[in-house]
Write a protein that holds these residues in place. Structure first.
Motif, short mmCIF file in Angstrom:
data_model
loop_
_atom_site.label_atom_id
_atom_site.label_comp_id
_atom_site.label_asym_id
_atom_site.label_seq_id
_atom_site.Cartn_x
_atom_site.Cartn_y
_atom_site.Cartn_z
N LEU A 34 16.11 -9.20 -6.14
CA LEU A 34 15.35 -8.50 -7.17
C LEU A 34 13.87 -8.82 -7.08
N ARG A 35 13.54 -10.07 -6.81
CA ARG A 35 12.13 -10.44 -6.64
C ARG A 35 11.54 -9.75 -5.40
N PHE A 36 12.34 -9.69 -4.33
CA PHE A 36 11.91 -9.00 -3.11
C PHE A 36 11.61 -7.53 -3.42
N LEU A 37 12.50 -6.89 -4.19
CA LEU A 37 12.30 -5.48 -4.53
C LEU A 37 11.05 -5.29 -5.40
N ALA A 38 10.82 -6.19 -6.34
CA ALA A 38 9.61 -6.10 -7.17
C ALA A 38 8.36 -6.29 -6.32
N THR A 39 8.39 -7.28 -5.45
CA THR A 39 7.27 -7.53 -4.54
C THR A 39 7.06 -6.31 -3.65
N GLY A 40 8.15 -5.76 -3.17
CA GLY A 40 8.06 -4.56 -2.34
C GLY A 40 7.45 -3.40 -3.10
N GLY A 41 7.78 -3.28 -4.38
CA GLY A 41 7.20 -2.22 -5.19
C GLY A 41 5.70 -2.35 -5.31
N VAL A 42 5.24 -3.57 -5.54
CA VAL A 42 3.80 -3.81 -5.64
C VAL A 42 3.13 -3.52 -4.30
N SER A 43 3.72 -4.02 -3.23
CA SER A 43 3.16 -3.79 -1.89
C SER A 43 3.18 -2.31 -1.53
N ALA A 44 4.28 -1.64 -1.85
CA ALA A 44 4.39 -0.21 -1.54
C ALA A 44 3.36 0.60 -2.32
N ALA A 45 3.14 0.25 -3.57
CA ALA A 45 2.15 0.96 -4.38
C ALA A 45 0.76 0.78 -3.78
N LEU A 46 0.44 -0.45 -3.40
CA LEU A 46 -0.85 -0.71 -2.77
C LEU A 46 -0.98 0.07 -1.47
N ASP A 47 0.05 -0.01 -0.63
CA ASP A 47 0.07 0.65 0.66
C ASP A 47 -0.07 2.17 0.50
N THR A 48 0.73 2.76 -0.37
CA THR A 48 0.74 4.21 -0.54
C THR A 48 -0.56 4.71 -1.17
N ALA A 49 -1.05 4.00 -2.15
CA ALA A 49 -2.31 4.41 -2.79
C ALA A 49 -3.46 4.37 -1.79
N LEU A 50 -3.49 3.31 -0.99
CA LEU A 50 -4.56 3.20 0.00
C LEU A 50 -4.43 4.29 1.06
N LEU A 51 -3.20 4.58 1.48
CA LEU A 51 -2.98 5.67 2.44
C LEU A 51 -3.50 6.99 1.87
N TRP A 52 -3.17 7.26 0.61
CA TRP A 52 -3.61 8.50 -0.01
C TRP A 52 -5.13 8.59 -0.06
N VAL A 53 -5.77 7.50 -0.48
CA VAL A 53 -7.24 7.50 -0.57
C VAL A 53 -7.86 7.71 0.81
N LEU A 54 -7.36 6.97 1.80
CA LEU A 54 -7.93 7.09 3.14
C LEU A 54 -7.74 8.48 3.74
N HIS A 55 -6.51 9.00 3.64
CA HIS A 55 -6.22 10.27 4.30
C HIS A 55 -6.66 11.48 3.48
N GLU A 56 -6.36 11.51 2.21
CA GLU A 56 -6.67 12.68 1.37
C GLU A 56 -8.13 12.72 0.92
N GLU A 57 -8.63 11.59 0.50
CA GLU A 57 -9.98 11.57 -0.07
C GLU A 57 -11.07 11.31 0.97
N LEU A 58 -10.79 10.39 1.91
CA LEU A 58 -11.81 10.04 2.90
C LEU A 58 -11.60 10.75 4.24
N HIS A 59 -10.50 11.48 4.37
CA HIS A 59 -10.19 12.30 5.55
C HIS A 59 -10.08 11.49 6.84
N VAL A 60 -9.59 10.27 6.72
CA VAL A 60 -9.29 9.47 7.91
C VAL A 60 -8.01 10.06 8.51
N SER A 61 -7.95 10.18 9.83
CA SER A 61 -6.74 10.76 10.43
C SER A 61 -5.52 9.90 10.09
#
Length: 151
Positions: A34-61
């Motif tokens: 359960l702790r692993f899943l919670a940690t994964g959720g935090v990491s996934a949110a960080l990862d996905t949000a950053l991916l969205w910002v880089l690709h959608e907003e900053l147009h990084v390939s």
């Protein structure tokens, strides 16, 4: 008069219910999965949000944006898993080396899989979430049995 609000309530009934819930909460937090899943959720949110910002907003390939976002989540994920999910004591070079090897494989897999799934027509964030689910299953086993296993 005589309604639910006026019915006597025994303290003995309420305390065990709270204790049971509290005990269940403590056991859940003590469960490494359960702790692993919670940690994964935090990491996934960080990862996905950053991916969205880089690709959608900053147009990084997509491939470098995906790789960078995965790498950024690496540091938060290592610390949370080491100290909270698996309660690993001390800092060992061996853990960091093993974690880095596993992370490198994950970065390569994630970068390729997100790209490949988008080539098949999936929206990049859907591809990312599918890839994340597959990688997470392997990560839990790898972290528990290899990276953070107590020597």
């Amino acid at each position: 008069m005589g309604g639910l609000d006026s019915a006597p309530v025994s303290d003995n009934v309420a305390v065990p219910a709270r204790s049971k819930a509290s005990s269940l909460g403590r056991r859940a937090l003590n469960n490494s999965l359960l702790r692993f899943l919670a940690t994964g959720g935090v990491s996934a949110a960080l990862d996905t949000a950053l991916l969205w910002v880089l690709h959608e907003e900053l147009h990084v390939s997509l491939p470098p944006a995906t790789l960078f976002s995965v790498m950024a989540a690496f540091f938060a994920n290592f610390a949370l898993n080491k100290f909270w999910s698996f309660s690993s004591r001390g800092f060992t070079t061996r853990q960091l080396v093993r974690y880095t090897i596993l992370a490198g494989g994950n970065w390569a897999f994630t970068t390729f899989a997100v790209w490949a799934l988008t080539e098949f027509g999936l929206y990049f964030l859907v591809a990312k979430l599918i890839t994340l689910a597959v990688a997470s299953a392997g990560n839990y086993v790898g972290y528990r049995l290899w990276v953070f296993k107590e020597q």
